[in-house]
Design a protein around this motif. Sequence first.
Motif, PDB file in Angstrom:
ATOM      1  N   LYS A 166       6.188  -4.387  -1.417  1.00 61.46           N
ATOM      2  CA  LYS A 166       5.431  -5.513  -0.861  1.00 61.46           C
ATOM      3  C   LYS A 166       5.690  -6.813  -1.611  1.00 61.46           C
ATOM      4  CE  LYS A 166       1.772  -2.764   1.270  1.00 61.46           C
ATOM      5  NZ  LYS A 166       0.312  -2.592   1.472  1.00 61.46           N
ATOM      6  N   VAL A 186       5.622  -2.282   9.056  1.00 61.92           N
ATOM      7  CA  VAL A 186       4.469  -1.945   8.219  1.00 61.92           C
ATOM      8  C   VAL A 186       4.940  -1.227   6.955  1.00 61.92           C
ATOM      9  CG1 VAL A 186       2.287  -0.689   8.103  1.00 61.92           C
ATOM     10  CG2 VAL A 186       2.996  -1.769  10.247  1.00 61.92           C
ATOM     11  N   HIS A 223       3.814   0.799   3.474  1.00 63.97           N
ATOM     12  CA  HIS A 223       2.791   1.570   2.774  1.00 63.97           C
ATOM     13  C   HIS A 223       3.270   1.757   1.335  1.00 63.97           C
ATOM     14  CE1 HIS A 223       0.986   2.761   6.699  1.00 63.97           C
ATOM     15  NE2 HIS A 223       2.251   2.706   7.092  1.00 63.97           N
ATOM     16  N   ASP A 277       1.663   2.770  -2.678  1.00 65.61           N
ATOM     17  CA  ASP A 277       0.470   3.139  -3.440  1.00 65.61           C
ATOM     18  C   ASP A 277       0.444   2.535  -4.841  1.00 65.61           C
ATOM     19  OD1 ASP A 277       2.206   4.653  -4.983  1.00 65.61           O
ATOM     20  OD2 ASP A 277       1.554   6.585  -4.184  1.00 65.61           O
ATOM     21  N   GLY A 334       6.144   4.946  -1.562  1.00 69.72           N
ATOM     22  CA  GLY A 334       6.120   3.873  -0.580  1.00 69.72           C
ATOM     23  C   GLY A 334       7.049   4.191   0.565  1.00 69.72           C
ATOM     24  N   SER A 352      12.125   5.074   2.468  1.00 67.38           N
ATOM     25  CA  SER A 352      11.032   5.431   1.566  1.00 67.38           C
ATOM     26  C   SER A 352      11.491   5.309   0.122  1.00 67.38           C
ATOM     27  CB  SER A 352      10.533   6.857   1.848  1.00 67.38           C
ATOM     28  OG  SER A 352      11.594   7.783   1.740  1.00 67.38           O
TER      29      SER A 352
END
Length: 220
Positions: free
Chosen positions: A120, A138, A140, A142, A194, A214
Amino acid sequence: MAIIHRTTLTPTKLELLTAWLPSRPWYPGADGTPVLSRNGGFRLDDPRGAVGIEFLVVTDVSGGGPVAYHVPLSYRGAPLEGAEEALIGTSEHGVLGRRWIYDGAHDPVLVAELLALLQKRAEPQAQSLSDTPDPTVVVHFDGTGTEAVAGAAPATVAEGPDGTRVTLEGDRRPALRVTRVLRPADGPPSDASGHVTAGWRTPDGGELRAVFASLVTTGS
């Protein structure tokens, strides 16, 4: 910010990929020539503005049913030293001139920006519009293992039947897993810290989503 030019590319991306795809170990297509269409994707910006970065989805309908492939591409104004095997081909851009087009999983600039996206730190951009974020992509993440991969450079790239694994430098051997055959039913790896999902269109006008890449930081 990448500027998207409305111009020609000769040969086209699809023409180059039609010749290149059958040589990939993750291409399970039927014998013969792929029949490709462009069906989606997104872009990232190179902070230095030198390398074009695109995550392209192409669909092959030459077999029994459509198969969607994810092909990260990097566009350069000069050859990338040491990446001869990753060269998909060269093409004449109507504005920028000759461009060297690479399988982006082997390009350190694309890998760095994909890593930034998965953490991100980068914003996905629309595939065909300049300076326009793409909210449908999108991410994701953590937050685990950030220090293990910050600034990590690619060490090895391994191609296999399930996709591409880019192992990064570092004691924990973090890795990027690049999905090549897009399957909506497949979730992210269980050991991923991620992952990024994006969508594409089917030849009949439907819309699908899947994991494009990923980040694994466990050394697995």
